[in-house]
Design an enzyme around this catalytic site. Structure first.
Site, PDB file in Angstrom:
ATOM      1  N   GLU A   1       0.810  -1.228   0.000  1.00  0.00           N
ATOM      2  CA  GLU A   1       0.000   0.000   0.000  1.00  0.00           C
ATOM      3  C   GLU A   1       0.837   1.269   0.000  1.00  0.00           C
ATOM      4  O   GLU A   1       0.476   2.250   0.664  1.00  0.00           O
ATOM      5  CB  GLU A   1      -0.939   0.013   1.215  1.00  0.00           C
TER       6      GLU A   1
ATOM      7  N   GLU B   1      -7.029  -7.377  -0.373  1.00  0.00           N
ATOM      8  CA  GLU B   1      -7.531  -7.266   1.010  1.00  0.00           C
ATOM      9  C   GLU B   1      -8.994  -6.838   0.989  1.00  0.00           C
ATOM     10  O   GLU B   1      -9.301  -5.681   0.717  1.00  0.00           O
ATOM     11  CB  GLU B   1      -6.736  -6.232   1.829  1.00  0.00           C
TER      12      GLU B   1
HETATM   13  C1  GAL Z   1      -4.349  -2.272   5.236  1.00  0.00           C
HETATM   14  C2  GAL Z   1      -2.971  -2.903   5.365  1.00  0.00           C
HETATM   15  C3  GAL Z   1      -3.049  -4.173   6.185  1.00  0.00           C
HETATM   16  C4  GAL Z   1      -3.814  -3.931   7.464  1.00  0.00           C
HETATM   17  C5  GAL Z   1      -5.165  -3.376   7.131  1.00  0.00           C
HETATM   18  C6  GAL Z   1      -6.015  -3.061   8.327  1.00  0.00           C
HETATM   19  O1  GAL Z   1      -4.276  -0.973   4.809  1.00  0.00           O
HETATM   20  O2  GAL Z   1      -2.449  -3.201   4.102  1.00  0.00           O
HETATM   21  O3  GAL Z   1      -1.762  -4.620   6.451  1.00  0.00           O
HETATM   22  O4  GAL Z   1      -3.091  -3.033   8.224  1.00  0.00           O
HETATM   23  O5  GAL Z   1      -5.030  -2.179   6.441  1.00  0.00           O
HETATM   24  O6  GAL Z   1      -6.218  -4.185   9.079  1.00  0.00           O
END
Ligand code: GAL
Length: 864
Positions: A207, A276
């Site tokens: 990110e 994600e």
């Molecule tokens: C995203 C990040 C993850 C985790 C998530 C929140 O932005 O890539 O590693 O931190 O947020 O749980």
């Protein structure tokens, strides 16, 4: 002739056996639609399971449950600071046994997406970076900074004269060195798909696009370097960068988010991947518990595949536990449950797990059409959208109603379909609805904790059986303390070797002795306790939005010498945001005594302070439970700050998951048989407002939309993995900072109580029927199914059954105005004595208690 052909085939087989390479290597590439494995595009369902957030003993079961839930891929970060806590000293043991984890996934027949990073974020301490990196002169993280990224090849053999030069530069090649180390490790074990292993994808960075702006002109060169560095490692499988719009070819830029259906990759040659998709959200100390309704999650997933996506990952599929001091933050709680499909303790979370499993099955029924072509999107009305994937042989349709409130009836291909608000219907033949994301067929389960008191073993003599203790000295007690003028920043001082840093000052007072003064303390965070002349005078803590502590503590000083001992503590280091690695902590001041008799103030900020890193008890190895002079003879101190407690206890029998309930304690860290189960903080209460009794899944989700547990401790239960326990004697050690009563601590055992299901006549028939070849089976009506959660159990009681208009949820169903008289006996007959049962939800089974009304069947059962 026939003989000749057989001989020829045998010869061919023999030649293949002799000359074929030993590995079943897969060629992994991609095109604009999908990942292409051995020449075939694939639709892939993935889920995050971070190996150190559970134990190796739990891994096989978690992976199997992921497979049973319909996953193809397990995604994990690699946690650099776990593997290289000290520069050059590696740890790949226990929960850090990455190779074992990856092999475990392979054994289950699943793929791996290895997110090497090496920046992880992940609510992990310092985002996964080792703290020692911070001390490399000239280093700047995540930017075009030579020491952080550049590798300088060491000439070999290294001569004594070139040694100094080489060492200086080689030490600075950190990001590439660690990435290459992990890649090599995987290669050595043949774990890339290109070598016959399970790894089909790898991630570099994480990110960065979200913070890139803050890094100015150096950002793009950094990301280009990271991309070519990764590619040069020659893994034989594609690399991704998530949230990185400018990811250079051939890196696939992917989406992270609550919804990713609107995402398009940065090139027409790249597929649409979602790395994600949030199952819920993380828990902070001081926060309420977030959850995400499965209807909305299923909607998000179906929308993604509807609009051309082909790989989707749940973050997290099993969240697990932030053991030890691994949680990031500050203030990330020890539980990382995440409302995931598999809960923190390893139980499937129903109906989430089951409903998503049905969604995955429905999507897989569409796979051939999904990979064959692009969707054709048409509008079916306002907020109503159809996507059709059509080839000569196949036709698949997704019908979506993206309206927050209004259900709709749409015409599609000459048929009429009812689309509830905020839902997607999946039609694997462009005709029959196999699943609607808002209609749950899956069962739910009630799991609960039963608590019992800690059963002490080998009761010690004395007033408080079982417990012994040691008081941690207030202020400076270790030989390695040191003095400096001024107030030091904490992380630069402790290098995160401990949560604790003592700031100690002696002052002489004459005129103001006995005056009601106020000590004003400002700290960058994350919490502090102030002791005046050996007594706790006050405390302060930050919160997840602002870690700073700003306190005014009323104090009375005595004539002559006074001691001000300030214990500053961190609660997980910052893990995200631009330049997060430079965020400070600790009492950087000012520290001012106000309210002196003549109206003036005394600023102590630049005085000579004495510092102590960590606790005496830490140096003595008290967490192990095997060293130290533990006291059990005098009265057990209760509500005493800075106290170490220890008890030997026996584990509850059986294999049910275990937690320790720290209700009654303040804040600290706990160890079972020497293993840290994490920081506990049951006194940090979540805000009273912000929770709703039920959460409407319709409409866009965000992390504050669905909260529970308002006005209660954020976390009282702390997971103790079964494999850390022995049946008879176990040692629990805790360090209590602010004061608590250890005799209130109890053990909680997690059990599944009832299984429930509630299915409407209007639900589509189960997705499973689609595996059957006959059209008549497929068009059968909806079915309610129940299955006992534990193997070898059978359904023994039907606690509730109603066919008609029942309401309520699992555990509190009640009959509605309309209710079939025979429902209970029909369900009992179908289910009692079996480990699972299925019942048709229709008037054919139950008769019609109320014509013209849409009816449903609700059942609650228990198994023994
Ligand atoms: C995203 C990040 C993850 C985790 C998530 C929140 O932005 O890539 O590693 O931190 O947020 O749980």
């Amino acid at each position: 002739m026939a003989m000749r052909r057989t001989q020829f085939l045998l010869l061919l087989l023999w030649l293949l056996c002799v000359y074929a390479p030993a590995c079943f290597c897969a060629n992994v590439t991609y095109d604009h639609r999908a990942l292409v494995i051995d020449g075939k595009r694939r639709v892939l369902i993935s889920g995050s399971i971070h190996y150190p957030r559970s134990t190796p003993e739990m891994w096989p079961d978690l992976i199997q449950k992921a497979k049973d839930g319909g996953l193809d891929v397990i995604e994990t970060y690699v946690f650099w600071n776990l593997h290289e806590p000290v520069q050059g000293q590696y740890n790949f043991e226990g929960r850090g046994d990455l190779v074992k984890f990856v092999k475990g996934v392979a054994t289950a027949g699943l793929y791996v997406h290895l997110r090497i990073g090496p920046y992880a974020c992940a609510e992990w301490n310092y985002g996964g970076f080792p703290l020692w990196l911070h001390f490399i002169p000239g280093i700047q993280f995540r930017t075009d900074n030579e020491p952080f990224k550049v590798i300088l090849v060491c000439l070999s053999p290294v001569t004594p004269t070139s040694c100094y030069f080489v060492k200086l530069n080689c030490l600075q090649a950190e990001m590439q060195r660690f990435t290459a180390k992990i890649v090599d490790m995987m290669k050595q074990e043949n774990l890339y798909a290109s070598q016959g292993g399970p790894i089909i994808l790898s991630q570099i960075e994480n990110e960065y696009g979200n913070v890139e702006g803050a890094y100015g002109p150096a950002a793009v060169p950094y990301i280009n370097w990271a991309a070519s560095m990764a590619t040069s490692l020659d893994t034989g499988v594609p690399w991704v960068m998530c949230q990185q719009e400018n990811a250079p070819d051939p890196i696939i830029n992917t989406c992270n988010g609550i919804y990713c259906d609107q995402f398009t990759p940065n090139s027409k040659a790249k597929p649409k991947f979602w790395t994600e998709g949030y199952n819920g959200w993380l828990l902070y100390f001081g926060g309420a518990v977030p959850y995400r309704p499965v209807e909305d999650l299923a909607f998000a997933v179906a929308r993604f595949f509807q609009l051309g996506g082909t790989l989707q990952n749940y973050y997290m599929y099993h969240g697990g536990t932030n053991f030890g001091r691994t949680s990031g933050g500050p203030f990330v709680a020890t539980s990382y449950d995440y409302d995931a499909a598999i809960d923190e303790y390893g139980f499937i979370r129903q109906p989430k797990w089951g409903h998503l499993k049905d969604v995955h099955k429905a999507i897989k029924l569409c796979e051939e059409a999904l990979i064959a072509t692009d969707p054709t999107i048409t509008s079916l009305g306002s907020n109503l959208e159809a996507a059709v994937y059509k080839t000569e042989a196949e036709c698949v349709a997704f019908l979506a109603n993206i309206d927050n409130t209004s259900d709709a009836t749409v015409k599609f291909n000459g048929n009429s379909y009812n689309l509830p608000a905020w839902s997607v219907s999946i039609l694997p033949d462009c005709k029959n609805v196999v699943l609607n994301t808002a209609k749950i067929n899956s069962e739910s389960m009630i799991s609960s904790f039963t608590t019992e008191s800690l059963k002490e073993v080998g009761s010690l003599e004395g007033p408080s059986p079982g417990w012994s203790w040691i008081s941690e000295p207030i202020g400076i007690s270790k030989a390695d303390s040191f003095s400096r003028f001024g107030l030091l920043e904490q992380i630069n001082t402790t290098a995160d070797r401990s949560d604790y840093l003592w700031y100690s000052l002696r002052i002489d007072l004459e005129d103001d002795a006995g005056a009601q003064t106020v000590l004003h303390i400002e700290s960058l965070g994350h919490a502090l306790h102030a002791f005046i002349n050996g007594k706790l005078a006050g405390s302060g803590k930050g919160n997840r939005d602002n870690s700073k502590v700003n306190v005014e503590i009323p104090i009375t000083l005595v004539a002559g010498k006074n001691t001000i001992d300030l214990l500053s503590l961190t609660v997980g280091l910052q893990h995200f945001g631009p330049f997060f690695d430079t965020w400070g902590a600790g009492i950087t001041g000012p520290v001012i005594l106000k309210g002196l008799k003549n109206g003036s103030t005394l600023d102590f900020s630049s005085k000579q302070w004495t510092y102590q890193i960590g606790l005496k008890g830490e140096d003595l190895g008290l967490p192990s439970g095997t060293s130290g002079q533990w006291n059990s003879q005098s009265t057990l101190p209760k509500n005493q700050p800075l106290t170490w407690y220890k008890i030997n206890f026996s584990a509850p029998s059986g294999n049910d998951p275990i937690a320790i309930d720290f209700t009654g304690m303040g804040k600290g860290e706990a160890w079972v048989n020497g293993q840290s189960i994490g920081r506990y903080w049951p006194t940090y209460i979540s805000p009273i407002d912000g929770c709703t009794s039920s959460c409407n899944y319709r409409g866009p989700y965000d992390s504050s939309k669905c909260l529970k547990n308002c006005g209660k401790p954020s976390q009282t239960l702390y997971h103790v993995p079964r494999s850390w326990l022995q049946p008879d004697s176990n040692t629990l050690v805790l360090f209590e900072e602010s004061g608590g009563d250890p005799t209130q601590i109890s053990i909680a055992i997690k059990l599944i109580g009832s299984s429930c299901s509630h299915v409407s006549e209007s639900h589509p028939p189960p997705v499973d029927l689609w595996n059957s070849d006959t059209e008549s089976d497929r068009s059968g009506g909806p079915v309610l199914s129940l299955e006992c959660p534990y193997p070898n159990e059978v359904i023994t009681t039907i606690k509730f059954a109603s066919f008609g208009t029942p309401h309520g949820n699992c555990g509190n169903f009640s009959h509605g105005d309309c209710s079939s008289k025979q429902a209970l006996s029909i369900v009992q007959k179908a289910c009692i004595g079996s480990s699972s049962c299925s019942i048709g939800v229709s008037i054919n089974t139950f008769g019609d208690p109320c014509g013209g009304v849409t009816k449903s069947l609700a059942v609650e059962a228990s198994c023994t």
